[in-house]
Write a protein that holds these residues in place. Structure first.
Motif, mmCIF file in Angstrom:
data_model
loop_
_atom_site.group_PDB
_atom_site.id
_atom_site.type_symbol
_atom_site.label_atom_id
_atom_site.label_comp_id
_atom_site.label_asym_id
_atom_site.label_seq_id
_atom_site.Cartn_x
_atom_site.Cartn_y
_atom_site.Cartn_z
ATOM 1 N N ASP A 266 1.950 12.490 -9.053
ATOM 2 C CA ASP A 266 1.221 13.752 -8.872
ATOM 3 C C ASP A 266 2.188 14.926 -8.782
ATOM 4 N N SER A 267 3.308 14.710 -8.075
ATOM 5 C CA SER A 267 4.298 15.772 -7.908
ATOM 6 C C SER A 267 4.901 16.183 -9.248
ATOM 7 N N VAL A 268 5.253 15.172 -10.065
ATOM 8 C CA VAL A 268 5.820 15.453 -11.385
ATOM 9 C C VAL A 268 4.781 16.140 -12.266
ATOM 10 N N PHE A 269 3.556 15.655 -12.192
ATOM 11 C CA PHE A 269 2.473 16.236 -12.987
ATOM 12 C C PHE A 269 2.257 17.709 -12.658
ATOM 13 N N ILE A 270 2.172 18.012 -11.363
ATOM 14 C CA ILE A 270 1.947 19.397 -10.942
ATOM 15 C C ILE A 270 3.117 20.282 -11.347
ATOM 16 N N GLN A 271 4.338 19.762 -11.200
ATOM 17 C CA GLN A 271 5.530 20.530 -11.557
ATOM 18 C C GLN A 271 5.517 20.943 -13.037
ATOM 19 N N PHE A 272 5.228 19.984 -13.904
ATOM 20 C CA PHE A 272 5.249 20.284 -15.334
ATOM 21 C C PHE A 272 4.015 21.064 -15.787
ATOM 22 N N SER A 273 2.880 20.848 -15.120
ATOM 23 C CA SER A 273 1.664 21.548 -15.534
ATOM 24 C C SER A 273 1.684 23.024 -15.161
ATOM 25 N N CYS B 103 0.828 -1.209 0.000
ATOM 26 C CA CYS B 103 0.000 0.000 0.000
ATOM 27 C C CYS B 103 0.861 1.258 0.000
ATOM 28 N N LEU B 104 1.952 1.209 0.768
ATOM 29 C CA LEU B 104 2.857 2.360 0.809
ATOM 30 C C LEU B 104 3.520 2.577 -0.549
ATOM 31 N N GLU B 105 3.868 1.475 -1.223
ATOM 32 C CA GLU B 105 4.474 1.591 -2.544
ATOM 33 C C GLU B 105 3.493 2.243 -3.522
ATOM 34 N N GLN B 106 2.228 1.799 -3.468
ATOM 35 C CA GLN B 106 1.205 2.398 -4.309
ATOM 36 C C GLN B 106 1.076 3.893 -4.031
ATOM 37 N N GLU B 107 0.992 4.228 -2.738
ATOM 38 C CA GLU B 107 0.834 5.629 -2.353
ATOM 39 C C GLU B 107 2.039 6.454 -2.786
ATOM 40 N N ASN B 108 3.252 5.893 -2.654
ATOM 41 C CA ASN B 108 4.455 6.604 -3.070
ATOM 42 C C ASN B 108 4.457 6.862 -4.574
ATOM 43 N N ILE B 109 4.042 5.861 -5.355
ATOM 44 C CA ILE B 109 3.988 6.021 -6.806
ATOM 45 C C ILE B 109 3.000 7.111 -7.179
ATOM 46 N N ILE B 110 1.834 7.092 -6.556
ATOM 47 C CA ILE B 110 0.808 8.096 -6.840
ATOM 48 C C ILE B 110 1.296 9.486 -6.455
ATOM 49 N N ASN B 111 1.909 9.595 -5.254
ATOM 50 C CA ASN B 111 2.409 10.895 -4.805
ATOM 51 C C ASN B 111 3.508 11.427 -5.723
ATOM 52 N N GLU B 112 4.417 10.530 -6.139
ATOM 53 C CA GLU B 112 5.503 10.939 -7.026
ATOM 54 C C GLU B 112 4.959 11.386 -8.389
ATOM 55 N N LEU C 299 -3.108 13.587 -16.801
ATOM 56 C CA LEU C 299 -2.206 12.489 -16.434
ATOM 57 C C LEU C 299 -3.017 11.226 -16.175
ATOM 58 N N GLN C 300 -2.551 10.132 -16.745
ATOM 59 C CA GLN C 300 -3.166 8.829 -16.491
ATOM 60 C C GLN C 300 -2.077 7.850 -16.125
ATOM 61 N N VAL C 301 -2.158 7.268 -14.935
ATOM 62 C CA VAL C 301 -1.211 6.235 -14.509
ATOM 63 C C VAL C 301 -2.017 4.960 -14.273
ATOM 64 N N TYR C 302 -1.707 3.921 -15.030
ATOM 65 C CA TYR C 302 -2.479 2.692 -14.931
ATOM 66 C C TYR C 302 -1.543 1.488 -14.878
ATOM 67 N N SER C 303 -1.736 0.641 -13.878
ATOM 68 C CA SER C 303 -0.931 -0.567 -13.755
ATOM 69 C C SER C 303 -1.767 -1.658 -13.103
ATOM 70 N N THR C 304 -1.963 -2.751 -13.820
ATOM 71 C CA THR C 304 -2.723 -3.864 -13.237
ATOM 72 C C THR C 304 -1.907 -4.574 -12.166
ATOM 73 N N SER C 305 -0.584 -4.676 -12.376
ATOM 74 C CA SER C 305 0.261 -5.394 -11.423
ATOM 75 C C SER C 305 0.349 -4.666 -10.081
ATOM 76 N N LYS C 306 0.291 -3.340 -10.115
ATOM 77 C CA LYS C 306 0.378 -2.570 -8.875
ATOM 78 C C LYS C 306 -0.985 -2.030 -8.425
ATOM 79 N N ASN C 307 -2.033 -2.423 -9.150
ATOM 80 C CA ASN C 307 -3.400 -2.038 -8.802
ATOM 81 C C ASN C 307 -3.546 -0.510 -8.699
ATOM 82 N N ILE C 308 -3.029 0.183 -9.699
ATOM 83 C CA ILE C 308 -3.094 1.650 -9.711
ATOM 84 C C ILE C 308 -3.878 2.109 -10.921
ATOM 85 N N ASP C 309 -4.832 2.975 -10.683
ATOM 86 C CA ASP C 309 -5.587 3.612 -11.762
ATOM 87 C C ASP C 309 -5.819 5.065 -11.351
#
Length: 208
Positions: free
Chosen positions: A38-45, A27-36, A55-65
């Protein structure tokens, strides 16, 4: 007996602890990926030449959408699913990649004629030039490389002067064009530019 029970119980609690720990780390790994992301997205936007970003981040293996968008005239990011937009020719990259995967899987060859894979009703009268039909001569490679000679339903002029599809979209933004409709529109309203393989003309029709 009591010692065996102790060992068994201890092992069970240890496995349970490891399971909970791994779940938390996951869960922490998922949250870290999402936070990272989001941070990159906000920086460039925030760049001054960026008006809107998605921004769309999708991974079935890490259960992220994760799906967010930002309009620089607004303060907050919002769910991108509430801001649909026309993806245009980005889809050509997905189509070409999909065809390349099928080629790697030996399910087709670039030099195959499209008539091997598409129904006759779609192929018939697709490419008629100077009273001769070339529809069954068109290859997959020619579609991918814009060398089939087909006209572009989107921006080319129609033979009767009626609006092409881009102008129809501007008038009726709610209409959804099915792939078959766009092909039929091309066959009825437009004329090919050259014989297959004898030139180059960028056209959306080929990728449909």
């Amino acid at each position: 007996a009591s010692y065996s029970c102790y060992v068994a119980c201890h092992s069970t609690y240890l496995l349970l602890f490891l399971f909970v720990l791994l779940s938390l780390l996951y869960c922490l790994e998922q949250e870290n990926i999402i936070n990272e992301s989001d941070s990159v997205f906000i920086q460039f936007s925030r760049a001054k030449n960026i008006k809107n970003a998605v921004l769309q981040v999708y991974s079935t293996s890490k259960n992220i959408d994760r799906s967010v968008s930002k309009n620089n005239t607004a303060e907050n990011t919002i769910d991108a699913s509430y801001q649909p937009f026309y993806t245009a020719s980005i889809t050509k990259m997905f189509t070409a990649t999909s065809i390349g995967i099928l080629k790697d899987q030996k399910k087709l060859n670039f030099q195959d004629r499209i008539a091997q894979y598409l129904p006759d009703t779609l192929i018939k009268h697709l490419h008629v030039l100077n009273d001769k039909e070339y529809s069954r001569d068109i290859t997959i490679a020619q579609l991918l490389q814009h060398t089939s000679g087909l006209s572009d339903y989107f921006t080319d002029e129609t033979i009767d002067g009626s609006p092409n599809i881009i102008n129809q979209l501007l008038v009726d933004t709610n209409k959804i064009w099915l792939p078959q409709e766009m092909i039929e529109f091309t066959k009825e309203k437009m004329k090919p530019h050259f014989n297959p393989g004898q030139g180059y003309h960028y056209t959306d029709t080929e990728y449909v």
